[in-house]
Design an enzyme around this catalytic site. Structure first.
Site, PDB file in Angstrom:
ATOM      1  N   HIS A 117      56.141  66.429  35.500  1.00 41.65           N
ATOM      2  CA  HIS A 117      56.562  67.849  36.325  1.00 41.65           C
ATOM      3  C   HIS A 117      56.299  69.108  35.587  1.00 41.65           C
ATOM      4  O   HIS A 117      56.290  70.270  36.156  1.00 41.65           O
ATOM      5  CB  HIS A 117      57.762  67.566  36.964  1.00 41.65           C
ATOM      6  CG  HIS A 117      57.604  66.473  38.123  1.00 41.65           C
ATOM      7  ND1 HIS A 117      57.414  66.563  39.560  1.00 41.65           N
ATOM      8  CD2 HIS A 117      57.916  64.953  38.010  1.00 41.65           C
ATOM      9  CE1 HIS A 117      57.454  65.481  40.039  1.00 41.65           C
ATOM     10  NE2 HIS A 117      57.664  64.631  39.291  1.00 41.65           N
ATOM     11  N   ASP A 134      55.201  77.505  33.088  1.00 44.69           N
ATOM     12  CA  ASP A 134      55.861  76.603  34.395  1.00 44.69           C
ATOM     13  C   ASP A 134      54.944  75.101  34.860  1.00 44.69           C
ATOM     14  O   ASP A 134      53.725  75.608  34.702  1.00 44.69           O
ATOM     15  CB  ASP A 134      56.292  77.303  35.477  1.00 44.69           C
ATOM     16  CG  ASP A 134      57.937  76.718  36.094  1.00 44.69           C
ATOM     17  OD1 ASP A 134      58.034  75.574  35.889  1.00 44.69           O
ATOM     18  OD2 ASP A 134      58.514  77.542  36.828  1.00 44.69           O
TER      19      ASP A 134
END
Length: 463
Positions: free
Chosen positions: A155, A363
Site C-alpha cells: 500500500h 505517498d
C-alpha cells in the site's frame, strides 16, 4: 469458490468496519460476500509471550487475532516496520534507524504469525497479505509446508533499487516478495522500481508481461491502484451536520472560502511545506487576507517514533507563527486540529471546502484525494490541488498538480484554485470523478482476487 484468508498487521472490527477507512471497508465487504478469515494483530501488547488467540465469528467470517509482546511491538512494529521500512520506502534514507535487533523482531513476529495461522488454513484457501509489515509472510508459510495460493499488496511506495539498497536486508526483502504468487503495487513507478531491482540483480528471472520465474515458481507483479467506495463516500458527504453547515453559512456571509487538508501526522505528508505555501500565498496575494482559511486535520500516529513528535512541534510552531503574522481579531488563517475526526464528518467537511490540498512528499496512493473528489457537489465542485508524488497523480491528471517542495508554486496553485471559474471546475471534476469511479475499491478488490485465482498452483497444499 476458494475461501479468502486476509492477513494484515491489524484486524478491524467487522461490526464497525464501515466507520473505518477504505481498505477496512473493502476487506470487510469481500470477506462478508465470500466467507473466510481475517488474521492479524489485535492491537494489544503484553509483557510475556502467549499463544492465546482471539477468535470472533461475524457471519461467515472468522476474525482471528493475536497480541504482541512489548518487545515484539518495539522491535517489529516501532523498530523495523516504522523506523526502517516506512522511511526507506518513502525515499527518506536520512530517517532510517537500522538496528539488527529490529530485523530479528520483524522476522520473529512474521514467524509467529505464520505458525499461528497455519492450523486454520484449508487446502483450497487463497491467502492475501497486506503491506510492508508482513513482507516475509509467504516465505514463512512456505517454510512450514503451506502451498496455498498467496498474494501480497503493497500500500506504500516501492523505492528505486539504489534507495532500497540502503537496507542491509534488501536482497532478502525482494526474495521474500518472490515467494508470493501475485505481488501488487499502487503505481507504474512502484512496479517499475520492483522490476528494475529484479532485472539488475536476477536478470535471468524476468519474463514478459510482468511474469517472473524464480526458484522454480511463477510470480506475477502487477499495477493495481486502490480506490474508495465512491457511492458510499458520496452518500456520507451529502449528510448534514449542524455545526459544519453553520460554519459554511458563516463563511458564505463573510465571503470566506476554505482550503482543507486531512492527513495522519506523518513526515511523508508534507504538512510543514503546505503551511509555508499557504503563508507564501497570503504574502504574495494580500487581497486574500480575511477571505480564505486553511483547515488542517492531522490526527496523531506512531507517537512512539521520535520523528513524529518532532514534526508535531514543528507544525504547532508554524501554525502559531503564521496566525500571529497574518491573523486578526475576526480571522484565524490556519485552523489546525490534532485529533481524529469521524469519517462522515470528514466527508461533509470536504464537500463544504472550496479547495482540497493533498500534497505529500511521497505517498503510495493517498485516498484523501479520491475522497475529496467523491465528496464534491458536481454543480459547484471544489478544486483538488495534488502533489505529483502522490500515487493518485498517476490517475488524477485533471487536478492542479504541484511539486510539494516548491512552496511558491503551491501557493500560486492554491490562489489559482480559489479563482477558477465554475465551468472549468465542473469540467475538471467530471473528469476526475470518472477516473475515481474506474478504480473503485470494489473493482480493485475483485481484480486482485481474479489475478490470484488465475495464478498457477505451486504444488500440494498443506491443510
Amino acid at each position: 469458490m476458494s475461501r479468502l484468508v486476509v492477513v494484515s498487521n491489524r484486524v478491524a472490527d467487522l461490526r464497525k468496519a464501515t466507520q473505518s477507512g477504505g481498505l477496512a471497508v473493502a476487506i470487510a465487504d469481500a470477506l462478508k460476500a465470500r466467507g473466510g478469515v481475517w488474521f492479524g494483530w489485535d492491537g494489544n501488547t503484553l509483557e510475556d509471550e502467549t499463544e492465546k488467540l482471539g477468535v470472533d465469528r461475524v457471519g461467515d467470517v472468522d476474525v482471528i487475532s493475536s497480541p504482541l509482546t512489548v518487545e515484539d511491538y518495539s522491535q517489529y512494529y516501532i523498530g523495523y516496520a516504522n523506523s526502517v521500512l516506512w522511511p526507506l520506502f518513502h525515499y527518506r534514507i536520512d530517517l532510517v534507524d537500522y538496528r539488527p535487533q529490529y530485523f530479528e523482531g520483524y522476522m520473529r513476529v512474521n514467524d509467529k504469525f505464520a505458525s499461528l495461522l497455519k492450523p486454520f488454513l484449508k487446502q483450497r484457501d487463497m491467502v492475501w497479505v497486506h503491506d510492508y509489515h508482513l513482507i516475509p509472510f509467504a516465505e514463512r508459510l512456505r517454510a512450514l509446508g503451506c502451498r496455498q495460493k498467496t498474494g501480497f499488496f503493497l500500500h506504500i511506495p516501492f523505492p528505486p533499487p539504489d534507495i532500497l539498497a540502503a537496507s542491509p536486508n534488501h536482497a532478502y526483502l525482494v526474495e521474500a516478495l518472490l515467494s508470493y504468487d501475485v505481488v501488487g503495487f499502487q503505481t507504474s513507478t512502484d512496479l517499475n522500481n520492483f522490476n528494475r531491482y529484479v532485472e539488475e540483480n536476477m536478470p535471468d528471472s524476468m519474463g514478459p508481461d510482468g511474469v517472473i520465474m524464480h526458484g522454480g515458481r511463477t510470480v506475477r507483479a502487477i499495477r493495481l491502484p486502490i480506490g474508495i467506495d465512491v457511492a458510499q463516500f458520496t452518500e456520507l458527504a451529502e449528510k448534514t451536520f449542524e455545526d459544519i453547515n453553520i460554519d459554511h453559512m458563516r463563511r458564505a456571509i463573510l465571503g470566506q472560502r476554505q482550503i482543507v487538508g486531512v492527513d495522519r501526522l506523518d513526515y511523508s505528508k508534507g504538512i510543514p511545506e503546505r503551511f509555508e505555501a499557504f503563508s507564501r500565498m497570503l504574502y504574495l496575494h494580500p487581497e486574500l487576507e480575511k477571505s480564505v482559511t486553511f483547515l488542517q486535520i492531522a490526527p496523531p500516529t506512531r507517537e512512539d517514533v521520535t520523528a513524529y513528535s518532532e514534526i508535531r512541534m514543528k507544525l504547532e510552531g508554524l501554525a502559531g507563527s503564521i496566525n500571529g503574522k497574518f491573523g486578526d481579531i475576526d480571522w484565524v488563517p490556519i485552523r489546525y486540529i490534532h485529533r481524529p475526526v469521524p469519517r462522515p464528518r470528514l466527508a461533509a467537511m470536504f464537500r463544504s471546502s472550496e479547495v482540497g490540498l493533498v500534497t505529500p512528499l511521497r505517498d503510495g496512493m493517498n485516498l484523501v484525494a479520491k475522497e475529496y473528489v467523491a465528496a464534491q457537489n458536481p454543480a459547484d465542485p471544489g478544486v483538488l490541488v495534488l502533489s505529483q508524488f502522490a500515487g493518485a497523480a498517476e490517475e488524477l491528471g485533471d487536478a492542479l498538480i504541484v511539486n510539494p517542495h516548491d512552496t511558491e508554486e503551491m501557493g500560486e496553485k492554491m490562489e489559482l484554485a480559489l479563482r477558477m471559474p465554475l465551468e472549468e471546475r465542473q469540467n475538471r471534476h467530471a473528469s476526475l470523478l470518472k477516473r475515481v469511479k474506474e478504480s473503485d475499491v470494489g473493482i480493485w478488490m475483485s481484480s486482485f482476487i481474479d489475478e490470484l485465482e488465475a495464478a498457477e498452483a505451486q504444488g500440494g497444499a498443506a491443510s
